[in-house]
Design a protein around this motif. Structure first.
Motif, PDB file in Angstrom:
ATOM      1  N   PRO A  57       6.403   4.598 -11.308  1.00 29.38           N
ATOM      2  CA  PRO A  57       5.504   5.719 -11.626  1.00 29.38           C
ATOM      3  C   PRO A  57       5.129   5.647 -13.106  1.00 29.38           C
ATOM      4  O   PRO A  57       5.989   5.415 -13.955  1.00 29.38           O
ATOM      5  CB  PRO A  57       6.352   6.962 -11.330  1.00 29.38           C
ATOM      6  CG  PRO A  57       7.443   6.492 -10.446  1.00 29.38           C
ATOM      7  CD  PRO A  57       7.688   5.052 -10.772  1.00 29.38           C
ATOM      8  N   SER A  58       3.847   5.791 -13.392  1.00 31.50           N
ATOM      9  CA  SER A  58       3.357   5.558 -14.756  1.00 31.50           C
ATOM     10  C   SER A  58       2.353   6.627 -15.155  1.00 31.50           C
ATOM     11  O   SER A  58       1.531   7.058 -14.346  1.00 31.50           O
ATOM     12  CB  SER A  58       2.689   4.186 -14.843  1.00 31.50           C
ATOM     13  OG  SER A  58       3.549   3.157 -14.398  1.00 31.50           O
ATOM     14  N   LEU A  59       2.426   7.028 -16.413  1.00 31.11           N
ATOM     15  CA  LEU A  59       1.458   7.977 -16.961  1.00 31.11           C
ATOM     16  C   LEU A  59       0.956   7.471 -18.302  1.00 31.11           C
ATOM     17  O   LEU A  59       1.681   6.795 -19.032  1.00 31.11           O
ATOM     18  CB  LEU A  59       2.106   9.349 -17.189  1.00 31.11           C
ATOM     19  CG  LEU A  59       2.523  10.184 -15.985  1.00 31.11           C
ATOM     20  CD1 LEU A  59       3.181  11.466 -16.478  1.00 31.11           C
ATOM     21  CD2 LEU A  59       1.331  10.503 -15.088  1.00 31.11           C
TER      22      LEU A  59
ATOM     23  N   ASP B   3       0.829  -1.208   0.000  1.00 32.98           N
ATOM     24  CA  ASP B   3       0.000   0.000   0.000  1.00 32.98           C
ATOM     25  C   ASP B   3       0.859   1.251   0.000  1.00 32.98           C
ATOM     26  O   ASP B   3       0.616   2.195  -0.735  1.00 32.98           O
ATOM     27  CB  ASP B   3      -0.909   0.013   1.240  1.00 32.98           C
ATOM     28  CG  ASP B   3      -2.293  -0.501   0.895  1.00 32.98           C
ATOM     29  OD1 ASP B   3      -2.639  -0.489  -0.295  1.00 32.98           O
ATOM     30  OD2 ASP B   3      -3.016  -0.904   1.815  1.00 32.98           O
ATOM     31  N   LEU B   4       1.897   1.237   0.869  1.00 34.86           N
ATOM     32  CA  LEU B   4       2.784   2.396   0.958  1.00 34.86           C
ATOM     33  C   LEU B   4       3.480   2.621  -0.365  1.00 34.86           C
ATOM     34  O   LEU B   4       3.581   3.745  -0.856  1.00 34.86           O
ATOM     35  CB  LEU B   4       3.834   2.180   2.055  1.00 34.86           C
ATOM     36  CG  LEU B   4       3.327   2.306   3.482  1.00 34.86           C
ATOM     37  CD1 LEU B   4       4.429   1.919   4.460  1.00 34.86           C
ATOM     38  CD2 LEU B   4       2.862   3.735   3.759  1.00 34.86           C
ATOM     39  N   THR B   5       3.959   1.529  -0.955  1.00 41.41           N
ATOM     40  CA  THR B   5       4.676   1.641  -2.217  1.00 41.41           C
ATOM     41  C   THR B   5       3.767   2.178  -3.301  1.00 41.41           C
ATOM     42  O   THR B   5       4.130   3.078  -4.061  1.00 41.41           O
ATOM     43  CB  THR B   5       5.232   0.266  -2.635  1.00 41.41           C
ATOM     44  OG1 THR B   5       6.040  -0.211  -1.579  1.00 41.41           O
ATOM     45  CG2 THR B   5       6.051   0.381  -3.900  1.00 41.41           C
TER      46      THR B   5
ATOM     47  N   SER C 231       3.758   9.574  -9.753  1.00 41.31           N
ATOM     48  CA  SER C 231       3.076   9.666 -11.052  1.00 41.31           C
ATOM     49  C   SER C 231       2.371  11.012 -11.180  1.00 41.31           C
ATOM     50  O   SER C 231       2.459  11.678 -12.220  1.00 41.31           O
ATOM     51  CB  SER C 231       2.045   8.546 -11.202  1.00 41.31           C
ATOM     52  OG  SER C 231       2.654   7.288 -11.056  1.00 41.31           O
ATOM     53  N   LEU C 232       1.680  11.414 -10.120  1.00 45.16           N
ATOM     54  CA  LEU C 232       0.935  12.677 -10.167  1.00 45.16           C
ATOM     55  C   LEU C 232       1.894  13.858 -10.279  1.00 45.16           C
ATOM     56  O   LEU C 232       1.618  14.826 -10.999  1.00 45.16           O
ATOM     57  CB  LEU C 232       0.046  12.815  -8.925  1.00 45.16           C
ATOM     58  CG  LEU C 232      -1.139  11.830  -8.880  1.00 45.16           C
ATOM     59  CD1 LEU C 232      -1.791  11.824  -7.497  1.00 45.16           C
ATOM     60  CD2 LEU C 232      -2.175  12.178  -9.950  1.00 45.16           C
TER      61      LEU C 232
ATOM     62  N   ALA D 276       3.130   5.826  -2.748  1.00 47.96           N
ATOM     63  CA  ALA D 276       4.307   6.621  -3.122  1.00 47.96           C
ATOM     64  C   ALA D 276       4.442   6.686  -4.639  1.00 47.96           C
ATOM     65  O   ALA D 276       4.727   7.740  -5.214  1.00 47.96           O
ATOM     66  CB  ALA D 276       5.561   6.008  -2.510  1.00 47.96           C
ATOM     67  N   THR D 277       4.220   5.546  -5.289  1.00 49.09           N
ATOM     68  CA  THR D 277       4.309   5.500  -6.750  1.00 49.09           C
ATOM     69  C   THR D 277       3.277   6.412  -7.379  1.00 49.09           C
ATOM     70  O   THR D 277       3.575   7.160  -8.317  1.00 49.09           O
ATOM     71  CB  THR D 277       4.072   4.049  -7.241  1.00 49.09           C
ATOM     72  OG1 THR D 277       5.034   3.204  -6.620  1.00 49.09           O
ATOM     73  CG2 THR D 277       4.235   3.954  -8.748  1.00 49.09           C
TER      74      THR D 277
END
Ligand SMILES: [Zn+2]
Length: 495
Positions: free
Chosen positions: A387-389, A341-343, A351-352, A346-347
């Motif tokens: 992190p993904s967009l 959940d933490l990861t 991303s944001l 954070a990810t």
């Protein structure tokens, strides 16, 4: 029907004229038996990917198929029951695939046999598809290349994260021992010089959306999304590879389709620091236009947490003992859930943050369809720790924007603004092992925190340039007055 009616019905005006009509209707079937076949192969399409090839037969109707391998020489046989060939197989472009030649023949009088000669071992799979908006009946034959598959060893993401954390923890322990060296022989190993900084590249995974038999959205002028997003992605790839400290990885590197889950798996395999999927929007009205940037929705992230967790629980038995030193079974279940959940939180925050930078840059070259980072449950955004967009570069359904999406100049501007946004983020927040982090930290090291005074410099100018108060600068250099001289080296205190 019996033969007795035949002579009667063939006379015009005879009482059973209806039978004659039936016979006339059936006549072509007797003369041209092929028309009675269940299906004709009207077209064959081939998509060559690095790890597989996909062959699609466009059929006039449903047909059952049998697919099998023959050896010496190695070939793949595709038998279609009750089928004929209505296209030229020699027109098929075999480049980049394991297929070296294609032959066809008639089998058992009314069956079609297609034989593919192969340059390597393949694992075939086949299935049929019913008609959709774009295509009719299809037979799909996939040839996986063993050993080339990106999903040969799917790694449980939680396992990977725990493994990374343990490596970091172990490194921390040995570094701790080094900073307080003991003089006995046992500490010899621990007090060896620290390993050199890896100064690794920041890896940007670029995912051109769609591909192969999936063209994505199609503009009013016939522009296919899969083509324009590939061109924008290649431009982005060149920008990333041209920047020191960055390296691009193309998730799709040709005109073939990759499953959505597999796209995130490739990114993980390539140890990507960031994943960006490039698309072009479409709407059922021509009016909407502009760019939008998407990150994963909190709800998508939450349900994905549960899903990864469930999947990894199921895999735990398999993975547990592999390395001997790592067992998921002895990790507390709750801890694993919290860690994940933490990861993911954070990810998502990363991303944001990157999305905000990219949107800011995109807004300088294109109208924005949405002025903030949108959130949705796109499958390709569901990596728990990358992190993904997803970037909708524009609306291909808008005729004006379709035209611009095809222009090299506009594609370049889009690629440049995407890169400007993501590089801005990574320059501010470089991953610890990256070259960018090393460069930043080196500027802050005692050796780097020196400044040689140039002609025209003033103390206040140097102080403000380095972001330190004049008083601290003077104190650090034991200066009493404001007099400095050219060539003098000043120590710059940390701010
Ligand atoms: Zn798309």
């Amino acid at each position: 029907m019996t033969i007795r009616y035949l002579p009667v019905s063939l006379f015009p005006g005879a009482p059973s004229w209806r039978w004659c009509q039936v016979m006339l209707a059936l006549l072509p079937l007797l003369l041209f038996p092929k028309l009675a076949l269940a299906a004709q192969v009207d077209n064959v399409r081939l998509w060559a990917a690095p790890d597989h090839a996909r062959l699609v037969f466009d059929l006039s109707g449903h047909a059952e198929a049998d697919v099998f391998i023959l050896d010496g020489p190695r070939r793949l046989v595709i038998d279609l029951d009750d089928s004929g060939l209505n296209t030229e197989l020699s027109a098929l472009n075999l480049d980049g695939s394991a297929i070296t030649a294609v032959r066809s023949g008639v089998r058992d009088g009314n069956g079609l046999r297609v034989v593919l000669e192969l340059s390597r071992e393949v694992e075939p799979r086949h299935f049929t598809l019913p008609p959709n908006d774009q295509y009719g009946h299809r037979l799909v034959v996939d040839m996986e290349y063993p050993g080339e598959s990106a999903v040969e060893n799917p790694i449980d993401p939680i396992e990977a994260m725990i493994r990374e954390q343990e490596i970091i923890a172990n490194r921390g322990r040995s570094e701790g021992a080094e900073s307080a060296p003991r003089v006995d022989a046992e500490s010899a190993v621990a007090s060896q010089p620290a390993a050199p900084h890896p100064r690794r590249d920041i890896i940007i995974a670029i995912d051109p959306g769609h591909g192969g038999e999936d063209p994505g959205a199609i503009g009013p002028g016939g522009t296919r999304e899969k083509d324009v997003v590939m061109e924008i992605s290649r431009r982005l790839q060149r920008l990333v590879d041209g920047a020191e400290g960055f390296r691009a990885v193309m998730i799709r590197d040709g005109d073939y389709y990759i499953g959505l889950r597999q796209r995130t798996r490739i990114a993980r395999e390539q140890k990507a620091d960031f994943f960006v999927s490039i698309h072009a929007d479409a709407f059922n009205s021509p009016r909407p236009n502009g760019s939008s940037v998407y990150a994963l929705s909190q709800r998508g992230a939450t349900s994905e947490t549960a899903q990864w967790l469930a999947a990894s629980e199921n895999q735990a038995d398999l993975i547990g003992g592999v390395d001997g030193n790592l067992s998921l079974n002895d990790k507390d279940e709750v801890l694993r859930g919290v860690l994940l959940d933490l990861t993911m939180t954070a990810t998502l925050n990363d991303s944001l943050a990157i999305g905000g930078q990219v949107l800011d840059q995109l807004g300088r070259v294109n109208r924005l369809h949405r002025s903030r980072v949108e959130q949705a449950g796109f499958m390709v955004l569901k990596s728990p720790d990358i992190p993904s967009l997803l970037i909708e570069t524009g609306f291909i359904s808008n005729p004006e924007e379709e035209r611009r999406l095809r222009e090299g100049g506009h594609q370049q501007k889009l690629a440049e603004s995407i890169f400007a946004g993501l590089s801005e983020h990574f320059r501010r927040n470089p991953p610890p092992a990256s070259l960018l982090a090393w460069q930043r930290d080196n500027q802050r090291s005692p050796a780097g925190d020196e400044y040689r005074i140039q002609p025209g410099d003033t103390l206040s100018g140097i102080a403000s340039h380095h972001g330190v108060p004049v008083g601290r600068l003077k104190q650090a250099n034991e200066l009493n007055g404001d007099v400095i001289r050219v060539g003098q080296v000043l120590r710059i205190p940390r701010s």
